[in-house]
Design a protein around this motif. Structure first.
Motif, PDB file in Angstrom:
ATOM      1  N   SER A 122       0.831  -1.210   0.000  1.00  0.00           N
ATOM      2  CA  SER A 122       0.000   0.000   0.000  1.00  0.00           C
ATOM      3  C   SER A 122       0.860   1.252   0.000  1.00  0.00           C
ATOM      4  O   SER A 122       0.590   2.215  -0.751  1.00  0.00           O
ATOM      5  CB  SER A 122      -0.930  -0.019   1.207  1.00  0.00           C
ATOM      6  N   SER A 123       1.917   1.255   0.816  1.00  0.00           N
ATOM      7  CA  SER A 123       2.802   2.427   0.861  1.00  0.00           C
ATOM      8  C   SER A 123       3.529   2.625  -0.459  1.00  0.00           C
ATOM      9  O   SER A 123       3.645   3.754  -0.961  1.00  0.00           O
ATOM     10  CB  SER A 123       3.809   2.255   2.001  1.00  0.00           C
ATOM     11  N   THR A 125       2.556   1.698  -3.356  1.00  0.00           N
ATOM     12  CA  THR A 125       1.598   2.141  -4.374  1.00  0.00           C
ATOM     13  C   THR A 125       1.382   3.642  -4.294  1.00  0.00           C
ATOM     14  O   THR A 125       1.303   4.353  -5.318  1.00  0.00           O
ATOM     15  CB  THR A 125       0.273   1.395  -4.191  1.00  0.00           C
ATOM     16  N   THR A 126       1.274   4.157  -3.064  1.00  0.00           N
ATOM     17  CA  THR A 126       1.089   5.613  -2.889  1.00  0.00           C
ATOM     18  C   THR A 126       2.284   6.385  -3.425  1.00  0.00           C
ATOM     19  O   THR A 126       2.141   7.416  -4.102  1.00  0.00           O
ATOM     20  CB  THR A 126       0.870   5.922  -1.406  1.00  0.00           C
ATOM     21  N   GLN A 127       3.497   5.914  -3.117  1.00  0.00           N
ATOM     22  CA  GLN A 127       4.704   6.591  -3.591  1.00  0.00           C
ATOM     23  C   GLN A 127       4.796   6.538  -5.121  1.00  0.00           C
ATOM     24  O   GLN A 127       5.207   7.516  -5.756  1.00  0.00           O
ATOM     25  CB  GLN A 127       5.949   5.926  -2.969  1.00  0.00           C
ATOM     26  N   ARG A 128       4.380   5.439  -5.686  1.00  0.00           N
ATOM     27  CA  ARG A 128       4.410   5.351  -7.145  1.00  0.00           C
ATOM     28  C   ARG A 128       3.413   6.318  -7.774  1.00  0.00           C
ATOM     29  O   ARG A 128       3.722   7.022  -8.766  1.00  0.00           O
ATOM     30  CB  ARG A 128       4.111   3.911  -7.551  1.00  0.00           C
ATOM     31  N   ASP A 129       2.214   6.408  -7.190  1.00  0.00           N
ATOM     32  CA  ASP A 129       1.202   7.324  -7.732  1.00  0.00           C
ATOM     33  C   ASP A 129       1.654   8.779  -7.611  1.00  0.00           C
ATOM     34  O   ASP A 129       1.421   9.603  -8.526  1.00  0.00           O
ATOM     35  CB  ASP A 129      -0.117   7.117  -7.001  1.00  0.00           C
ATOM     36  N   LEU A 130       2.297   9.107  -6.492  1.00  0.00           N
ATOM     37  CA  LEU A 130       2.777  10.480  -6.299  1.00  0.00           C
ATOM     38  C   LEU A 130       3.864  10.822  -7.315  1.00  0.00           C
ATOM     39  O   LEU A 130       3.873  11.922  -7.893  1.00  0.00           O
ATOM     40  CB  LEU A 130       3.305  10.658  -4.880  1.00  0.00           C
ATOM     41  N   GLN A 163       8.133   2.632  -8.879  1.00  0.00           N
ATOM     42  CA  GLN A 163       7.515   1.441  -9.461  1.00  0.00           C
ATOM     43  C   GLN A 163       8.274   0.168  -9.043  1.00  0.00           C
ATOM     44  O   GLN A 163       7.668  -0.869  -8.744  1.00  0.00           O
ATOM     45  CB  GLN A 163       7.486   1.558 -10.971  1.00  0.00           C
ATOM     46  N   LEU A 166       7.361  -0.729  -5.536  1.00  0.00           N
ATOM     47  CA  LEU A 166       6.043  -1.359  -5.502  1.00  0.00           C
ATOM     48  C   LEU A 166       6.114  -2.819  -5.950  1.00  0.00           C
ATOM     49  O   LEU A 166       5.490  -3.695  -5.323  1.00  0.00           O
ATOM     50  CB  LEU A 166       5.089  -0.570  -6.411  1.00  0.00           C
TER      51      LEU A 166
END
Length: 404
Positions: A122-123, A125-130, A163, A166
């Motif tokens: 989950s963490s 994924t957030t860093q990748r989206d940011l 990425q 993740l």
């Protein structure tokens, strides 16, 4: 008148003195030679021997081995992770199906590790989206000419790193999920539980055998062969298998012969594949290997006690009933058949040979045929017959007195 006593001459005086000495010497020499001569040799005693009549019988290998029926595939199953066993779902002798639960260890730690891996995903994924949002915004500024191309490259690298993080977190979650699944021991294939090697409450390491399962399928007959007989057993050889508790028989083929001996028993393990329906798992059977081309053929067999060494070969004593003597007969030995040997030449059916004590006989020696003692039943009848004769004698003696 002349005195007769004076005229008489002794008999010894009629012989000259030399002749008398010569005669005494001859007598002394004869007495000396008679005392020094060897006594005549004692006659050799007549020995009693046991005889057997030569005949033909069916040839068999003579070696029968005790064996047991085992599964072709028997797996010792264990957990792929360490832990404390909290449940055992099967019993000894129970049938199981593929995928059925056999045992389980405490999965609390592995569940917590899976939850932690899920949080990491989950963490990441957030860093990748940011990072993806930053790259999109900076690309718009680059199109308007407010930032350089180097800034776009740095934002692209940050997105790739996010990425990769993740992907790593997802792989970790998958691994932890598998670890949690490994806390359940499942059957690989249908079969029968043949052993329980760990109980509830026991802490086991990864790979420690817990349940032994014999998979359904072909069965093998397994037995051990000593070192001196392993040369007579080979892969592909046909054997006869018979049940211990019944007259049921099977035909099998040697499937495998161990390449090395057991370090403790010094025997070689042999596995036989059965044709058709196999005996029950764990049943005791007997295995009789067949000899190629000779099984059941009529041959002459003698006990090993009847053989003796004569020069470079073997020989037996043949009894001549007409003269009551024994003569040496060379024979050719092919092989052993249990406690007997197979004779290929030198004897014919009907001959009588000495069975025991062959090393104390000589050619042409007179022998007598050994007869066993009278059985106890017959021996008990002999005194009774003697008593009846003794009783009849006084009666016969008393009859003349009675007649008088």
């Amino acid at each position: 008148m002349r005195n007769k006593s004076r005229d008489a001459v002794p008999a010894s005086a009629a012989w000259p003195r030399g002749a008398r000495l010569w005669g005494v010497g001859l007598l002394a020499a004869a007495a000396f030679l008679g005392g020094c001569s060897k006594p005549p040799p004692a006659e050799e005693p007549v020995r009693a021997v046991k005889l057997l009549t030569v005949g033909e019988s069916a040839y068999g290998s003579g070696y029968e081995y005790a064996a047991d029926v085992r599964p072709r595939v028997e797996a010792r199953l264990g957990f792929r992770v360490a832990g404390k066993i909290t449940r055992r779902a099967v019993e000894l002798g129970q049938r199981v199906q593929a995928g059925q639960l056999l045992a389980q260890v405490d999965a609390t730690d592995y569940q917590l590790a899976a939850d932690a891996a899920r949080a990491q995903v989950s963490s990441a994924t957030t860093q990748r989206d940011l990072a993806a949002a930053d790259l999109k915004r900076f690309q718009g500024l680059r199109d308007q000419g407010f930032i350089s191309a180097a800034e776009i490259e740095r934002r692209t690298a940050q997105l790739k790193a996010a990425q990769a993080t993740l992907d790593q977190a997802r792989a970790q979650l998958s691994s932890q999920g598998h670890q949690a699944g490994y806390t359940q021991l499942l059957a690989d294939a249908p079969g029968v539980v043949t052993g329980i090697e760990a109980e509830v409450g026991q802490v086991v390491s990864a790979g420690t055998p817990v349940v032994r399962v014999a998979q359904d399928g072909p069965r093998d007959v397994v037995f051990a062969v000593p070192e001196d007989r392993v040369a007579g057993v080979r892969a592909g050889q046909v054997v006869d298998v018979r049940a211990w508790a019944s007259d049921v028989r099977w035909t099998g083929t040697v499937r495998e012969v161990a390449a090395s001996a057991d370090p403790v028993t010094r025997t070689f393990t042999v596995k036989v594949a059965l044709a058709g329906d196999a005996p029950p798992l764990g049943a005791t059977v007997y295995v009789l290997p067949r000899q190629s081309g000779a099984q059941g053929a009529p041959v002459i067999k003698l006990p090993t006690s009847a053989l003796r060494q004569a020069g470079q070969g073997s020989a037996v004593w043949v009894f001549d009933a007409a003269s009551g003597t024994v003569q040496s007969q060379p024979v050719e030995v092919a092989t052993a058949d249990g406690n007997e040997v197979v004779i290929t030449a030198g004897l014919k059916p009907g001959m009588q040979v000495v069975a025991t004590g062959v090393h104390v006989l000589s050619p042409g020696q007179k022998v007598s045929v050994y007869k066993p003692n009278m059985p106890p039943a017959q021996a008990g009848q002999a005194p009774a017959a003697m008593n009846s004769e003794a009783a009849s004698a006084p009666a016969a003696a008393a009859s003349p007195a009675a007649s008088r």
